[in-house]
Design an enzyme around this catalytic site. Structure first.
Site, short mmCIF file in Angstrom:
data_model
loop_
_atom_site.label_atom_id
_atom_site.label_comp_id
_atom_site.label_asym_id
_atom_site.label_seq_id
_atom_site.Cartn_x
_atom_site.Cartn_y
_atom_site.Cartn_z
N GLU A 40 4.16 8.88 -12.58
CA GLU A 40 4.86 9.65 -11.67
C GLU A 40 5.40 10.94 -12.41
OE1 GLU A 40 4.91 9.53 -8.39
OE2 GLU A 40 4.02 7.66 -8.13
N CYS A 70 -5.49 15.08 4.57
CA CYS A 70 -4.64 16.09 5.22
C CYS A 70 -4.21 17.12 4.17
CB CYS A 70 -3.28 15.40 5.67
SG CYS A 70 -2.40 16.36 6.73
N CYS A 106 -9.38 16.46 9.74
CA CYS A 106 -8.68 15.74 10.71
C CYS A 106 -9.63 14.65 11.53
CB CYS A 106 -8.28 16.75 11.80
SG CYS A 106 -7.23 17.92 11.44
N CYS A 124 -9.06 11.38 9.56
CA CYS A 124 -7.76 10.90 9.27
C CYS A 124 -7.42 9.51 10.07
CB CYS A 124 -6.68 12.08 9.91
SG CYS A 124 -5.00 11.63 9.88
N CYS A 141 -0.77 12.17 15.64
CA CYS A 141 -0.51 13.57 15.00
C CYS A 141 -0.09 14.57 16.10
CB CYS A 141 -1.57 14.04 14.10
SG CYS A 141 -1.26 15.69 13.43
#
Length: 533
Positions: A99, A255, A262, A265, A271
């Site tokens: 991370e 995205c 899209c 997705c 959305c």
């Protein structure tokens, strides 16, 4: 005919997630209430339109996203470690390293650094024993160098103050570990310990802003707070780590900032930004056919919120919906501040080493500030308006601190300029080179004792490449190397032949009288001033 072509273009754009057409006339309906207990109460400045309307929708969102993630997730080394490591402490450390490295850095760049890091320091205890110089050497080229330093400092704190045990909750991670913010703490806690807490990074911000049509500045406190509320409400309590990684994966691969996919997705039915694009296309199509477009209660337009100024989450009235952007209208960010321009004179100072090989002077930067603790060629910040002669004089005076009287016998050669952009600085390095004559003992004169200190040292080319130097300094080196190759001519070549002994690459052959041969295999051919100059 032109109207039909425009409609066709709009249809194609919708398939790409960009939808075109006129501004939609639908109005924002504010009678959608959030489920009690899912999210904090909506303030008077925020419309409930930006929330999830029912627990069933949240459950469907989780199910669809996790099913997609299980099928499409990328095979990444830190995910393998998190899934296979049974010891929670080592698992948390592995996630933590990934991370920190992934902050402001692309996954493809991080993979090699991560693998080498975990091979060298597989545990917190191993990292705590490492020196900062070792950490900087491995981190060199990854950028944002203070991350590595803070990571090591936090590891030392865990070992010395926390009995070698990582904190197990997001709250404790953020409170006890230096360099661990809210996002990193949430990621470690959810992935390593199964804590049901959300995360909000750049990818998650993009997904949430599009899913709920949040168009206000995504860096503003009100929007940040609402995004965290949404992330914590959505996270799957049974698989919090996988859910958070799925949200980040969705933002990174589907995205995306530009040209989002899209149609691929897994949560497109949830959305509202995509629904706006569809309704806009429907309105434009029906208008062409002379029919009135039906209203869509599931995806009302947000113009009313923006027009009244009552909703702090909507697109601002000054920046209304742009049909050419489609779902990429979200998120909106404040204008990025342009990096300030700075100029620095840098000198590649070369001398002949004890065995006849070329050596180069590198100096360690201060322990705080930009590129803290890294090594560089002697450099001097240039004030505005300095002419080239003044730059040379200032740089000569600067390098004389290390090279002593030998500088007077050399001549600065101008190599060129190298540009490098840091997060807030556009740095231009005005690169010079200087070849020092004489033996190593006389080259540094009375400064030899000073040069033995760790703050600056002479290194060979191979040692330079292994040192903790920034990407900018490697660019400076390449500029000198390129000029050296050009100076020798293409017939002599610059690349080492296959099978050549790397330990002898670039070494000088010293004649019996101590002079150097006319042809050099290092930067000497370029650095040495021509006779009669």
């Amino acid at each position: 005919m032109s109207k039909l072509r425009a409609a066709a273009r709009s249809g194609r754009a919708l398939q790409q997630g960009a939808g075109e057409g006129r501004k939609s006339p639908r109005r924002c309906k504010k009678n959608v209430s959030s489920h009690k207990g899912m999210l904090p109460p909506v303030s008077a400045q925020q419309s409930a339109y930006h929330l999830f309307s029912h627990p069933a929708e949240i459950e469907a969102f989780r199910k669809n996203l996790l099913a997609w993630y299980d099928k499409c997730k990328r095979d990444l080394p830190w995910r393998k470690l998190a899934a296979s490591e049974s010891d929670a402490n080592r698992r948390a450390y592995a996630v933590w390293v990934s991370e920190i490295m992934l902050q402001q850095t692309q996954v493809a760049t991080v993979i090699d650094y991560y693998n080498r890091w975990m091979q060298k320091w597989p545990t917190l205890q191993a990292l705590a024993k490492a020196s900062l110089e070792e950490v900087n050497e491995l981190w060199a080229g990854l950028g944002y160098y203070s991350r590595g330093k803070r990571l090591q400092e936090a590891a030392q704190k865990v070992v010395s103050e926390l009995a070698g045990q990582m904190p197990a909750t997001a709250e404790e991670l953020q409170r006890l570990l230096p360099g661990v913010g809210r996002y990193t703490a949430g990621a470690i806690a959810s992935i390593s310990y199964g804590q049901a807490t959300g995360v909000v990074d750049g990818n998650v911000i993009r997904v949430l802003c599009r899913v709920r049509c949040i168009g206000a500045d995504s860096s503003s406190p009100a929007v940040v707070d609402r995004l965290w509320d949404l992330a914590n409400a959505l996270v799957d309590p049974a698989r919090p780590g996988d859910f958070n990684q799925a949200m980040m994966e969705l933002g990174a691969t589907v995205c995306t900032p530009r040209a989002p996919l899209c149609m691929e997705c897994p949560v497109k039915q949830h959305c509202t930004a995509r629904c706006l694009v569809e309704k806009e296309l429907e309105f434009a199509s029906k208008r062409l056919l002379g029919k009135a477009a039906s209203s869509c209660s599931q995806a009302p337009d947000i113009e009313e919120c923006a027009a009244t100024g009552n909703c702090s989450l909507c697109l601002p009235a000054s920046e209304p919906w742009d049909s050419s952007l489609g779902v990429a209208n979200f998120p909106r960010r404040a204008a990025k501040k342009q990096p300030r321009a700075e100029r620095t004179a840098t000198c590649v100072l070369e001398r002949r080493g004890p065995r006849g090989e070329p050596e180069y002077l590198i100096v360690q930067r201060p322990s705080s500030g930009l590129l803290a603790g890294l090594w560089e060629f002697p450099s001097l910040a240039l004030g505005p308006g300095l002419k080239e002669k003044q730059q040379r004089e200032a740089l000569l005076a600067h390098v004389q601190v290390w090279a002593g009287e030998a500088v007077a016998r050399g001549r600065l050669r101008h190599v060129g300029e190298v540009s490098h952009v840091f997060s807030h600085i556009h740095q231009t390095y005005v690169v010079y080179s200087l070849l020092l004559g004489g033996d190593p003992e006389t080259t540094s004169g009375w400064r030899d004792e000073m040069l033995e200190r760790p703050a600056f040292r002479w290194v060979t080319q191979a040692e330079f490449q292994k040192s903790a130097v920034s990407t900018a300094m490697k660019k400076v080196w390449k500029a000198c190397e390129r000029q050296s190759c050009e100076g020798r001519g293409s017939s002599q070549g610059c690349k080492r032949k296959r099978g050549a002994d790397p330990s002898r690459a670039g070494q000088w052959k010293v004649e019996a009288d101590g002079s150097l041969p006319p042809r050099q295999l290092s930067l000497d051919a370029f650095l040495k001033a021509p006779a009669g100059e």
